[in-house]
Scaffold this active site. Structure first.
Site, short mmCIF file in Angstrom:
data_model
loop_
_atom_site.label_atom_id
_atom_site.label_comp_id
_atom_site.label_asym_id
_atom_site.label_seq_id
_atom_site.Cartn_x
_atom_site.Cartn_y
_atom_site.Cartn_z
N THR A 126 -11.19 7.35 87.07
CA THR A 126 -9.80 7.25 86.62
C THR A 126 -8.91 6.74 87.75
O THR A 126 -9.23 6.89 88.92
CB THR A 126 -9.27 8.62 86.15
OG1 THR A 126 -9.32 9.55 87.25
CG2 THR A 126 -10.11 9.16 85.00
N GLY A 127 -7.79 6.14 87.37
CA GLY A 127 -6.80 5.74 88.37
C GLY A 127 -7.15 4.49 89.15
O GLY A 127 -6.97 4.44 90.36
N GLY A 135 -9.44 3.70 94.17
CA GLY A 135 -10.21 3.67 92.94
C GLY A 135 -11.00 2.39 92.78
O GLY A 135 -12.18 2.41 92.40
N TYR A 174 3.70 16.53 94.19
CA TYR A 174 2.39 15.91 94.38
C TYR A 174 1.44 16.87 95.09
O TYR A 174 0.34 17.15 94.63
CB TYR A 174 2.55 14.62 95.18
CG TYR A 174 1.25 13.96 95.58
CD1 TYR A 174 0.50 13.26 94.64
CD2 TYR A 174 0.78 14.01 96.88
CE1 TYR A 174 -0.69 12.64 94.99
CE2 TYR A 174 -0.39 13.39 97.25
CZ TYR A 174 -1.13 12.71 96.31
OH TYR A 174 -2.31 12.10 96.66
#
Length: 243
Positions: free
Chosen positions: A11-12, A20, A155
């Site tokens: 993902t990402g 990624g 975050y």
């Protein structure tokens, strides 16, 4: 088309300069088929914008995935398994990351960070575990994490919660033959660092340089392979000795 190569879902993977994309390239070069996700509206909100060259990423299947939507993990796995087969490894490289501190973080931003970085990761891990059909001992989960929190509260807090979920997965999914680890790559040169900050971080690092996306990709590839099968339940910091 389904193949005999093991399948990883990453993902990402929004930009070729990102971690990624480096993970996808490394896995593709070491015997994996790879499906990956990105989310264009996130890139549109960020200074770098969309990467129009994403078609160069070496993935067998690339999908838009809004991980803020709790229904997405299930539909994502439906699509990937229908087109490519059963997923052998899950790599969580996605994130919501917008700088803000204790005093200026909005509730909407806080909730979005936890929805994407924490809740979606839990739901993806759950889908992977429920659907895992590979040989016992070959299942892999790797999540990218961070210890950055000062001035980046939502975050860092959401990544801290992700760490706990990964550690729980290492124990609870062990009987299924699935390992789970988190990797903290530290500051990585993906184009977001200012020149001054990049120079300061390189000076503070014993090896005298910034982390590169391939540095993290090499570790993830090792953890997903047979040699990494005895590493489980670990929070691995791989930052050239910066910390």
């Amino acid at each position: 088309m389904k193949s005999e190569r093991p399948l990883a879902l990453v993902t990402g993977v929004g930009r070729r300069a990102g971690i990624g994309a480096a993970i996808v390239a490394r896995l593709a070069a070491t015997g994996w088929d790879v499906a990956c996700t990105h989310w264009s509206p996130y890139d549109d909100r960020m200074p770098w914008g969309q990467d129009e060259g994403r078609d160069e990423i070496a993935a067998a299947l690339e999908l838009e995935a809004d991980l803020e939507d709790p229904a997405t993990p299930s539909t994502l796995f439906d699509r990937v398994t229908a087109e490519l087969g059963d997923v052998r490894a899950l790599v969580l490289a996605h994130c919501e990351s917008v700088d803000s501190g204790l005093l200026d973080t909005t509730t909407d931003s806080f909730d979005r960070h936890f929805a994407v970085n924490t809740r979606a990761s839990w739901l993806l891990i759950r889908e992977f575990a429920q659907r895992y059909r590979g040989p016992r001992g070959d299942g892999r989960i790797v999540a990218l994490t961070s210890d950055d929190v000062v001035g980046n509260v939502p975050y860092g807090a959401s990544k801290g919660a992700l760490d706990r979920i990964v550690l729980a997965a290492a124990s609870e999914l062990g009987p299924l033959g699935i390992t789970a680890n988190a990797v903290n790559p530290g500051p990585t040169d993906t184009g977001w660092l200012t020149c001054d900050l990049a120079a300061a971080l390189a000076t503070r690092t014993p090896l005298g340089r910034l982390g590169l996306p391939r540095d993290c990709a090499n570790l993830v590839s090792f953890l997903l392979g047979p040699e990494g099968g005895w590493i489980n339940g670990q929070l691995l910091t791989s930052n050239g000795g910066l910390s």
